[in-house]
Design an enzyme around this catalytic site. Sequence first.
Site, short mmCIF file in Angstrom:
data_model
loop_
_atom_site.label_atom_id
_atom_site.label_comp_id
_atom_site.label_asym_id
_atom_site.label_seq_id
_atom_site.Cartn_x
_atom_site.Cartn_y
_atom_site.Cartn_z
N LYS A 111 0.81 -1.22 0.00
CA LYS A 111 0.00 0.00 0.00
C LYS A 111 0.85 1.27 0.00
CE LYS A 111 -4.26 -1.98 1.80
NZ LYS A 111 -5.31 -1.99 2.79
N LYS A 192 -4.81 -9.55 -6.01
CA LYS A 192 -6.08 -9.88 -5.35
C LYS A 192 -7.12 -8.81 -5.67
CE LYS A 192 -5.90 -7.37 -1.05
NZ LYS A 192 -6.63 -7.21 0.17
N LYS A 195 -10.74 -3.39 -2.65
CA LYS A 195 -11.64 -2.23 -2.65
C LYS A 195 -10.98 -0.97 -3.16
CE LYS A 195 -13.60 -3.16 1.80
NZ LYS A 195 -12.32 -3.23 2.51
N1 AQP Z 1 -9.43 -10.63 -2.75
C1 AQP Z 1 -9.77 -11.14 -1.57
N2 AQP Z 1 -10.00 -12.47 -1.45
C2 AQP Z 1 -10.37 -13.02 -0.27
N3 AQP Z 1 -10.52 -12.28 0.87
C3 AQP Z 1 -10.30 -10.95 0.79
N4 AQP Z 1 -10.37 -9.95 1.70
C4 AQP Z 1 -10.04 -8.78 1.12
N5 AQP Z 1 -9.75 -8.98 -0.18
C5 AQP Z 1 -9.90 -10.31 -0.42
C6 AQP Z 1 -10.77 -10.14 3.09
O1 AQP Z 1 -11.84 -9.24 3.36
C7 AQP Z 1 -11.78 -8.87 4.74
C8 AQP Z 1 -11.97 -7.39 4.89
O2 AQP Z 1 -10.86 -6.72 4.35
P1 AQP Z 1 -10.50 -5.23 4.76
O3 AQP Z 1 -11.63 -4.36 4.45
O4 AQP Z 1 -10.09 -5.16 6.17
O5 AQP Z 1 -9.28 -4.83 3.91
P2 AQP Z 1 -8.35 -5.61 2.94
O6 AQP Z 1 -8.00 -6.97 3.43
O7 AQP Z 1 -7.17 -4.76 2.66
O8 AQP Z 1 -9.36 -5.72 1.72
P3 AQP Z 1 -9.44 -4.86 0.42
O9 AQP Z 1 -10.71 -5.17 -0.24
O10 AQP Z 1 -8.19 -5.03 -0.37
O11 AQP Z 1 -9.57 -3.38 0.96
P4 AQP Z 1 -8.57 -2.15 0.81
O12 AQP Z 1 -8.32 -2.04 -0.65
O13 AQP Z 1 -9.31 -1.00 1.39
O14 AQP Z 1 -7.35 -2.49 1.57
C9 AQP Z 1 -10.46 -9.37 5.29
O15 AQP Z 1 -10.67 -10.52 6.09
C10 AQP Z 1 -9.67 -9.73 4.05
O16 AQP Z 1 -8.77 -10.79 4.28
#
Ligand code: AQP
Length: 327
Positions: A111, A192, A195
Amino acid sequence: MLRVLSGLQPSGDLHLGNYLGAVRNWVADQYEYDAIYCIVDLHALTLDIDPEELRSRTYETALDLLASGLDPERCTLFVQSHVAEHTRLAWLLECTATMGELRRMTQFKDKSAGRDSVRAGLFTYPVLQSADILLYDAERVPVGDDQRQHVELARELANRFNRRYGDTFVVPEAAIPKLAARVMDLQHPENKMSKSVNSPLGTVMLFDEGPDIVRKVQKAVTDTDGEVRYDPGAKPGLSNLLELLAVSTGRTPAEVAGSYQRYGDLKKDVAEALVELLRPLRERRAALAGDPGAVTALLSLGAAKAGITASATYERAAGAIGLLTPG
Ligand code: AQP
């Protein structure tokens, strides 16, 4: 009853990865465990986010989670910033963690890559996440594979604190699903689904309309060798599609692969399965959106309930580390 804790950032609309990797399992866990789920708004401050957007996304995330099947009668759902002990415990844990271990966090590396200026909070938020978990004496933390390293840090900090100051924290364990633990972007299957990454065609949003889901799956990047085979290393795009169909239909990716000769047929069935999987969520969300007052009331009830456990754990940790109890 075993305690489960997990959280989700209100940093954007939920996508299929969030649902299959985490939220779907939160829904299942609420029937088996004492389940506490948290919208981690303080984590969303680690990247640029407009204040109004953060406020509305926090509320929308609550709606999304309820629409996904969280039942306030069966779990505690609240907003992280509504329980002050998260940041209070995070400080005690920042004084337990080391710079070296935070530098090794791959999410921080990903990030912060390519940014001129990186917020200190982006570096330290894994410690805040440890506080989120340890405050509730959680034994089980259902997360996607990308969070494995952060839960490992929470375990390490709990063990270190317990060794230094006496038994204070329960040592948690990550619960990572066997399938769909890392749902990949449909356009960039080496990354992956996420968001905060701008990949509209590669990201299936949880509340996408059926025709949008079909279009995204049809345009998913695969490969040119034409053989339907589950091999995430050599065929990441195709293997991602096989996993999506497997998890939606209760089979293994290899079983699914055995039923197809052509990519086009597979894509058609993946799209149909996802539309069906997500249809009830869309319908529930539409019903919930009509009653915003009920959602806000539910979140404040959740925070009050969570606060009771959180303050007891914080007091225990503060006492153990040597902070004078207020008179
Ligand atoms: N691509 C993915 N596949 C499986 N699990 C996923 N998670 C996120 N992306 C995937 C799981 O979703 C939960 C919530 O995630 P988060 O909101 O705390 O942030 P993150 O893991 O960093 O997810 P994002 O979507 O990539 O958000 P941003 O871009 O804001 O950082 C977690 O349990 C995560 O493992």
